[in-house]
Design a protein around this motif. Structure first.
Motif, short mmCIF file in Angstrom:
data_model
loop_
_atom_site.label_atom_id
_atom_site.label_comp_id
_atom_site.label_asym_id
_atom_site.label_seq_id
_atom_site.Cartn_x
_atom_site.Cartn_y
_atom_site.Cartn_z
N MET A 103 -5.12 34.17 98.83
CA MET A 103 -5.85 35.35 99.31
C MET A 103 -5.08 35.98 100.46
O MET A 103 -4.40 35.29 101.21
N THR A 104 -5.27 37.28 100.61
CA THR A 104 -4.59 37.96 101.72
C THR A 104 -5.41 37.75 102.99
O THR A 104 -6.61 38.03 103.01
N PRO A 105 -4.77 37.25 104.06
CA PRO A 105 -5.53 36.99 105.30
C PRO A 105 -6.15 38.26 105.89
O PRO A 105 -5.59 39.36 105.75
N GLY A 145 -6.51 40.25 93.05
CA GLY A 145 -6.87 38.83 93.28
C GLY A 145 -8.36 38.68 93.42
O GLY A 145 -9.14 39.16 92.58
N THR A 146 -8.81 38.07 94.53
CA THR A 146 -10.24 37.84 94.76
C THR A 146 -10.93 39.07 95.34
O THR A 146 -12.14 39.03 95.58
N GLY A 147 -10.14 40.10 95.67
CA GLY A 147 -10.73 41.30 96.27
C GLY A 147 -10.82 41.22 97.78
O GLY A 147 -11.35 42.12 98.43
N ASN A 148 -10.27 40.14 98.36
CA ASN A 148 -10.43 40.00 99.81
C ASN A 148 -9.74 41.12 100.58
O ASN A 148 -10.33 41.71 101.50
N LEU A 149 -8.50 41.44 100.21
CA LEU A 149 -7.78 42.50 100.94
C LEU A 149 -8.52 43.84 100.80
O LEU A 149 -8.81 44.50 101.80
N LEU A 150 -8.85 44.20 99.56
CA LEU A 150 -9.46 45.52 99.35
C LEU A 150 -10.82 45.63 100.05
O LEU A 150 -11.12 46.64 100.69
N ALA A 161 -6.90 45.88 89.82
CA ALA A 161 -6.49 45.24 88.57
C ALA A 161 -5.83 43.91 88.90
O ALA A 161 -5.25 43.73 89.97
N ASP A 162 -5.96 42.96 87.98
CA ASP A 162 -5.27 41.69 88.14
C ASP A 162 -5.13 41.04 86.77
O ASP A 162 -6.01 41.17 85.91
N ALA A 163 -4.00 40.32 86.58
CA ALA A 163 -3.74 39.69 85.30
C ALA A 163 -4.49 38.36 85.16
O ALA A 163 -4.67 37.86 84.05
N ASP A 164 -4.93 37.79 86.27
CA ASP A 164 -5.55 36.46 86.25
C ASP A 164 -7.06 36.62 85.99
O ASP A 164 -7.77 37.21 86.81
N LEU A 169 -9.57 34.56 86.00
CA LEU A 169 -10.52 33.93 86.92
C LEU A 169 -10.60 34.73 88.23
O LEU A 169 -11.70 34.99 88.75
N LEU A 170 -9.44 35.14 88.74
CA LEU A 170 -9.45 35.90 90.00
C LEU A 170 -10.19 37.22 89.85
O LEU A 170 -10.93 37.64 90.74
N ILE A 171 -10.01 37.89 88.72
CA ILE A 171 -10.68 39.19 88.57
C ILE A 171 -12.21 38.99 88.50
O ILE A 171 -12.97 39.82 88.98
N GLN A 173 -5.85 43.06 83.61
CA GLN A 173 -4.67 43.37 82.80
C GLN A 173 -3.39 43.15 83.60
O GLN A 173 -3.44 42.99 84.83
N ASP A 174 -2.29 43.14 82.89
CA ASP A 174 -0.97 43.13 83.51
C ASP A 174 -0.75 44.52 84.11
O ASP A 174 -0.70 45.51 83.38
N SER A 175 -0.64 44.59 85.41
CA SER A 175 -0.55 45.91 86.07
C SER A 175 0.81 46.56 85.88
O SER A 175 1.00 47.70 86.31
N LEU A 176 1.75 45.85 85.29
CA LEU A 176 3.05 46.47 85.04
C LEU A 176 3.07 47.15 83.67
O LEU A 176 4.06 47.75 83.27
#
Ligand code: SAM
Length: 323
Positions: free
Chosen positions: A92-94, A121-126, A143-146, A148-150, A169-172
């Motif tokens: 997670m982003t601190p 990821g977990t949405g912590n940064l946003l 968006a996130d490829a993982d 579980l995280l999404i 999804q794959d954001s690339l």
């Protein structure tokens, strides 16, 4: 309040983990859903556990929390689950990074805007950013490829009542998001293994797998409106890679570098994995580059005087460079 809420989330996740025979993080997703709907939604939970869970959600919903209480309690539970099974790309982003990003955004933007995190990821940064911005007229996307995280980002956003539009999804690959005013992203580390998809990128490797942070920067610029801002967490090694010259050339054509701020080394267990903040503005006719790029080394966050000095340097930079 954060401690109390964490206890409720943790008690529920621990009960569900045993009952459903799943990981703590999976049980936390179920917990978030139950708490949001205020009912036990899983089949196959014994009557005794169901009663205990109902009591937890009832007590939880009787109290009132701020969005930040919820974010912090949920973050504690995520960190507990992540310790159960370490995963290099699931960090997670601190909070301090989200706080610095929102400081920048507050200075740069006024009025409604759209924001996108392509590695949410977990949405912590946003959600750290959303909780600190004064107005509610923000359209947020992630968006996130993982998968579980999404799901964690989804329940996290629901509990905090942030209507974030999420894509698993794959954001690339092509995204279903129109260009936004702001992209924020704690860039995923490592190499992108889909060489076929990497062919869509100017910054692809000439040989072998491409460096994911380069592709993420290129994709983020593509999905930013002209004149929009991009706030990244980058590995310090970004400008020391074999292909870094190509990144420089690419950025010269597409964006203006606003700031490079090195995070304190004390934040990282391994100094080779240290990171910086990297702020860009996408080029647009009529916009000039800043007179001076803001370059700073952040002191350790507990050096209060040094931190205050950095914030006042940043204030000065804004007053001299804001267009
Ligand atoms: N900011 C997030 C938070 O606060 O929880 C953490 C972001 S973490 C450093 C990087 C994220 O990039 C991980 O969640 C990982 O699943 C995601 N990721 C890696 N490669 C990806 C890809 N190709 N497309 C979408 N997401 C990707």
């Amino acid at each position: 309040m954060v401690e109390t809420l964490f206890r409720y989330l943790d008690d529920s996740a621990t009960l569900l983990q045993k009952e459903l025979d799943c990981s703590y993080l999976e049980a936390l997703v179920e917990t978030g859903d139950n708490a949001f709907q205020n009912e036990v939604q899983q089949n196959g939970v014994s009557e005794v556990t169901k009663k205990r869970l109902e009591k937890i959600y009832e007590e939880m919903n009787r109290l009132s929390y701020t969005r930040e209480d919820i974010r912090k309690a949920f973050q504690l539970a995520c960190l507990k689950g992540m310790r159960e099974k370490l995963h290099p790309n699931r960090q997670m982003t601190p909070d301090t990074i989200g706080i610095l990003f929102s400081f920048f955004l507050e200075k740069l933007l006024n009025g409604p805007f759209s924001i996108f995190d392509p590695a949410i990821g977990t949405g912590n940064l946003l959600t750290t950013i959303l909780n600190r911005l004064p107005n509610d007229s923000v359209k947020a996307f992630g968006a996130d490829a993982d998968d579980l995280l999404i799901k964690l980002a989804y329940v996290n956003a629901n509990l905090q009542e942030h209507p974030i539009q999420l894509y698993n999804q794959d954001s690339l690959k092509p995204l279903f998001v129109d260009p936004v005013d702001v992209v924020v992203c704690d860039l995923p580390a490592g190499y992108y293994t889909d060489d076929e998809q990497a062919k869509e990128y100017e910054l692809r490797a000439r040989e072998g797998h491409s460096y994911a942070p380069f592709l993420f920067i290129e994709q983020s610029i593509r999905y930013t409106k002209p004149g929009g801002y991009l706030l990244f967490v980058i590995p310090n090694s970004l400008f020391e890679m074999e292909d870094s010259m190509r990144l420089h050339e690419f950025l010269k054509k597409t964006a203006y570098i606003q700031a490079v701020i090195q995070l304190p080394l004390s934040m990282f267990k391994n100094k080779n994995l240290a990171k910086s903040l990297f702020f860009l503005q996408k080029k647009k006719e009529g916009i000039r580059p800043p007179r001076q790029v803001l370059l700073a080394n952040l002191p350790s966050f507990d050096e209060k005087n040094a931190m205050e000095r950095i914030f006042s340097d940043m204030e000065r930079w804004f007053s001299e460079n804001k267009q």
